[in-house]
Write a protein that holds these residues in place. Structure first.
Motif, PDB file in Angstrom:
ATOM      1  N   LYS A  82       5.905   2.685  -2.799  1.00  0.00           N
ATOM      2  CA  LYS A  82       6.230   1.606  -3.453  1.00  0.00           C
ATOM      3  C   LYS A  82       5.594   0.463  -2.464  1.00  0.00           C
ATOM      4  CE  LYS A  82      10.625   2.441  -5.119  1.00  0.00           C
ATOM      5  NZ  LYS A  82      12.181   2.154  -5.117  1.00  0.00           N
ATOM      6  N   VAL A  83       5.729   0.589  -1.103  1.00  0.00           N
ATOM      7  CA  VAL A  83       5.193  -0.197  -0.262  1.00  0.00           C
ATOM      8  C   VAL A  83       3.645  -0.099  -0.469  1.00  0.00           C
ATOM      9  CG1 VAL A  83       5.037  -0.899   2.308  1.00  0.00           C
ATOM     10  CG2 VAL A  83       7.204  -0.432   1.314  1.00  0.00           C
ATOM     11  N   LEU A 108       1.808   0.685  -2.854  1.00  0.00           N
ATOM     12  CA  LEU A 108       1.231   0.193  -4.141  1.00  0.00           C
ATOM     13  C   LEU A 108       1.270  -1.115  -4.143  1.00  0.00           C
ATOM     14  CD1 LEU A 108       2.540   2.887  -6.786  1.00  0.00           C
ATOM     15  CD2 LEU A 108      -0.007   2.574  -5.588  1.00  0.00           C
ATOM     16  N   PHE A 109       2.378  -1.787  -3.721  1.00  0.00           N
ATOM     17  CA  PHE A 109       2.661  -3.213  -3.584  1.00  0.00           C
ATOM     18  C   PHE A 109       1.654  -4.120  -2.937  1.00  0.00           C
ATOM     19  CE2 PHE A 109       4.487  -6.701  -1.119  1.00  0.00           C
ATOM     20  CZ  PHE A 109       4.864  -7.776  -2.277  1.00  0.00           C
ATOM     21  N   SER A 110       1.227  -3.331  -1.545  1.00  0.00           N
ATOM     22  CA  SER A 110       0.393  -3.885  -0.701  1.00  0.00           C
ATOM     23  C   SER A 110      -1.162  -3.891  -1.363  1.00  0.00           C
ATOM     24  CB  SER A 110       0.231  -3.477   0.532  1.00  0.00           C
ATOM     25  OG  SER A 110      -0.785  -2.521   0.847  1.00  0.00           O
ATOM     26  N   ASP A 111      -1.305  -2.869  -2.390  1.00  0.00           N
ATOM     27  CA  ASP A 111      -2.594  -2.916  -3.106  1.00  0.00           C
ATOM     28  C   ASP A 111      -2.610  -3.750  -4.048  1.00  0.00           C
ATOM     29  OD1 ASP A 111      -3.557  -0.491  -1.837  1.00  0.00           O
ATOM     30  OD2 ASP A 111      -2.283   0.817  -3.351  1.00  0.00           O
ATOM     31  N   VAL A 112      -1.415  -4.136  -4.915  1.00  0.00           N
ATOM     32  CA  VAL A 112      -1.501  -5.395  -5.797  1.00  0.00           C
ATOM     33  C   VAL A 112      -1.844  -6.515  -5.221  1.00  0.00           C
ATOM     34  CG1 VAL A 112      -0.278  -6.649  -7.585  1.00  0.00           C
ATOM     35  CG2 VAL A 112      -0.164  -4.273  -7.348  1.00  0.00           C
ATOM     36  N   VAL A 113      -1.067  -6.927  -4.171  1.00  0.00           N
ATOM     37  CA  VAL A 113      -1.343  -7.843  -3.237  1.00  0.00           C
ATOM     38  C   VAL A 113      -3.049  -8.227  -2.774  1.00  0.00           C
ATOM     39  CG1 VAL A 113      -0.583  -9.519  -1.070  1.00  0.00           C
ATOM     40  CG2 VAL A 113       1.040  -8.354  -2.590  1.00  0.00           C
ATOM     41  N   LEU A 172       2.542   4.551   7.531  1.00  0.00           N
ATOM     42  CA  LEU A 172       1.916   4.767   6.201  1.00  0.00           C
ATOM     43  C   LEU A 172       1.575   3.607   5.756  1.00  0.00           C
ATOM     44  CD1 LEU A 172       1.523   7.733   4.783  1.00  0.00           C
ATOM     45  CD2 LEU A 172       2.765   6.699   3.262  1.00  0.00           C
ATOM     46  N   ALA A 173       2.267   2.549   5.634  1.00  0.00           N
ATOM     47  CA  ALA A 173       2.014   1.253   5.017  1.00  0.00           C
ATOM     48  C   ALA A 173       1.149   0.640   5.949  1.00  0.00           C
ATOM     49  CB  ALA A 173       3.196   0.310   5.348  1.00  0.00           C
ATOM     50  N   LEU A 174       0.889   0.704   7.183  1.00  0.00           N
ATOM     51  CA  LEU A 174      -0.286   0.152   8.016  1.00  0.00           C
ATOM     52  C   LEU A 174      -1.729   0.773   7.550  1.00  0.00           C
ATOM     53  CD1 LEU A 174       1.217  -0.194  11.548  1.00  0.00           C
ATOM     54  CD2 LEU A 174       0.603  -1.795  10.084  1.00  0.00           C
ATOM     55  N   ASN A 175      -1.576   2.284   7.400  1.00  0.00           N
ATOM     56  CA  ASN A 175      -2.529   2.942   6.925  1.00  0.00           C
ATOM     57  C   ASN A 175      -3.325   2.772   5.539  1.00  0.00           C
ATOM     58  OD1 ASN A 175      -4.061   4.802   9.219  1.00  0.00           O
ATOM     59  ND2 ASN A 175      -1.873   4.874   9.329  1.00  0.00           N
ATOM     60  N   LEU A 232       5.834  -6.637   5.478  1.00  0.00           N
ATOM     61  CA  LEU A 232       7.009  -7.529   5.012  1.00  0.00           C
ATOM     62  C   LEU A 232       7.794  -6.547   3.997  1.00  0.00           C
ATOM     63  CD1 LEU A 232       5.877 -11.013   4.470  1.00  0.00           C
ATOM     64  CD2 LEU A 232       7.275 -10.264   6.114  1.00  0.00           C
ATOM     65  N   ALA A 233       7.022  -6.027   3.159  1.00  0.00           N
ATOM     66  CA  ALA A 233       7.780  -4.928   1.966  1.00  0.00           C
ATOM     67  C   ALA A 233       8.466  -3.880   2.698  1.00  0.00           C
ATOM     68  CB  ALA A 233       6.756  -4.442   1.196  1.00  0.00           C
ATOM     69  N   ASP A 234       7.766  -3.420   3.927  1.00  0.00           N
ATOM     70  CA  ASP A 234       8.263  -2.382   4.903  1.00  0.00           C
ATOM     71  C   ASP A 234       9.532  -2.676   5.310  1.00  0.00           C
ATOM     72  OD1 ASP A 234       7.822   0.438   5.932  1.00  0.00           O
ATOM     73  OD2 ASP A 234       7.991  -0.946   7.715  1.00  0.00           O
ATOM     74  N   ARG A 235       9.251  -3.913   5.990  1.00  0.00           N
ATOM     75  CA  ARG A 235      10.633  -4.237   6.542  1.00  0.00           C
ATOM     76  C   ARG A 235      11.866  -4.682   5.723  1.00  0.00           C
ATOM     77  NH1 ARG A 235      11.292  -5.276  12.365  1.00  0.00           N
ATOM     78  NH2 ARG A 235      10.090  -3.640  12.545  1.00  0.00           N
ATOM     79  N   TRP A 236      11.595  -5.139   4.541  1.00  0.00           N
ATOM     80  CA  TRP A 236      12.445  -5.383   3.616  1.00  0.00           C
ATOM     81  C   TRP A 236      13.235  -3.951   3.030  1.00  0.00           C
ATOM     82  CZ3 TRP A 236      13.444  -4.586  -1.976  1.00  0.00           C
ATOM     83  CH2 TRP A 236      14.484  -5.321  -2.445  1.00  0.00           C
ATOM     84  N   TYR A 237      12.386  -2.976   2.824  1.00  0.00           N
ATOM     85  CA  TYR A 237      12.975  -1.795   2.219  1.00  0.00           C
ATOM     86  C   TYR A 237      13.581  -1.100   3.508  1.00  0.00           C
ATOM     87  CZ  TYR A 237      10.763  -1.459  -2.444  1.00  0.00           C
ATOM     88  OH  TYR A 237      10.731  -1.531  -3.445  1.00  0.00           O
TER      89      TYR A 237
END
Lengths: 177, 224
Positions: free
Chosen positions: A155-156, A158-163, B136-139, B182-187
């Motif tokens: 989810k994170v 894909l969200f960052s892809d959209v952004v 993973l988010a960073l990559n 930010l999304a990662d932090r939130w989750y």
């Protein structure tokens, strides 16, 4: 700035390849044995990724070949046009998180047809360059260590892809517009 | 979620192809996809073997530990539950630097190595930890200074300014990365919040509580 970074990129790998073993030898590490020891793990890791990657690639390839993706793009196009996103780049936005090779091919196709210095060409280049293939990264990184429950990672991503996609479009429209 | 996406992609494809008469093409695409999966994995063997060898030398020489202790506050902020000076932090640093410099084939082995180190800290080997999700988010959003492949393609098609997209790409990638963090932090916060029934005694050390409480959010995540 650009030249500096390219020079750095060219020098960094050879410098690392020499610096790390030299430093280690200085610290009396048996460098070659140490290399072979660590390298052994690389093969198993690559093999561990195969089932994950095969599974994903099959699903993505089927989705593209069935024409379902085109239909999805067509359905989304009016919505995108409404907020000012050129419809030509929408398929790219959808391909980007799924397949690196596929989206690169599509970017090349857009650059070829509209020209690299057209707005579409610039937006496509920016989209392609600004994010990585989320599904591939997830598959490879988690596949290598055998993670099954990925929790919120996808989810994170894909969200960052959209952004990133929306940002790329509007930044280009603003800067080159 | 991965389960659902995978199932959906294939089901939609077959149903759709049945209606449009593209079943043969879809079957062929499935096997081509399988082939690509194997080819890409085999392509990774050489880079992984080489870089993991080099990185082992660095580890044996104490370089990664040194790098991990020299870490910037940023990495401490991003990975609060990795112990100070842990080699995982050193690999994360090298992975991030390789990404930034656009050294794709060095970034992947280092990222995988970082994941393997994080896996050593993982109490449940099949479930991703918050630190793994952050890495993973960073990559996936990977900050890149110079998109070399694209500049080359633009040159090929006769662009007057092949590198003019460097600035826009950097801006877009920075925004995507911030969004990912930010999304990662939130989750992560949401996953850490102990269920209302948690005992009071366990909330002394938040990282540990989170590990214990990770089962319900994880089950949630896969279902949605």
């Amino acid at each position: 700035m650009y030249d500096l970074i390219t020079t750095l990129s060219i020098w960094l790998i050879p410098a690392l390849i020499v610096f790390i073993p030299l430093y280690a030898a200085f610290r009396k590490v048996p460098v070659y044995e140490s290399f072979v020891d660590g390298a052994k793990g690389g093969f198993d890791t690559a093999i561990a990724i195969i089932p994950h990657l095969v599974g994903m690639m099959v699903a993505i390839n089927m989705f593209r070949a069935s024409g379902a993706m085109e239909l999805m793009v067509q359905a989304l196009q009016p919505l995108m046009a409404g907020i000012g996103i050129p419809s030509e780049v929408l398929p790219l936005g959808m391909l980007r998180p799924l397949t690196g090779a596929g989206s690169l091919a599509y970017t090349t196709h857009l650059i070829e047809n509209y020209g690299p210095d057209s707005m579409i060409g610039r937006i496509a280049s920016t989209i392609q360059g600004s994010t990585d293939t989320t599904l591939y990264v997830l598959t490879v990184y988690f596949g290598a260590i055998g993670i099954r429950r990925t929790r919120y990672a996808l989810k994170v991503g894909l969200f960052s892809d959209v952004v990133g996609f929306v940002a790329a479009v509007f930044i280009c429209l603003y800067i080159f517009g | 979620m991965v389960n659902w996406i995978w199932l959906l992609l294939m089901t939609i494809s077959v149903v759709f192809a049945a209606f449009t008469g593209k079943l043969e093409a879809v079957t062929q695409a499935a096997f081509e996809g399988a082939k690509t999966g194997v080819t890409v994995s085999f392509g990774l063997i050489s880079v992984l073997v080489f870089w993991m060898g080099i990185m082992r030398i660095g580890e044996d020489a104490g370089l990664l530990r040194k790098l991990a202790t020299l870490l910037s506050p940023l990495v401490r902020f991003l990975f609060p539950d990795v112990p100070k000076g842990h080699p995982a932090l050193g690999y994360i640093m090298t992975n991030m630097s390789a990404n930034i410099l656009g050294l794709g084939n060095a970034a992947t082995p280092m990222g995988i190595k970082a994941m393997q180190e994080l896996q050593k800290l993982n109490p449940d080997k099949e479930t991703a930890t918050p630190a793994m999700c952050t890495l993973l988010a960073l990559n996936t959003s990977s900050i890149t200074l110079v998109p070399t492949t694209l500049i080359a393609i633009r040159m090929n098609y006769g662009s007057a300014h092949p590198a003019e997209i460097v600035g826009t790409t950097l801006l877009a990638t920075a925004i995507a990365t911030v969004a990912a963090i930010l999304a990662d932090r939130w989750y992560r916060k949401r996953a850490m919040r102990p269920p209302t029934l948690t005992h009071q005694g366990t909330d002394k050390r938040p990282p540990h509580t989170s590990e214990g409480a990770s089962i319900p959010p994880a089950a949630n995540g896969t279902a949605s």
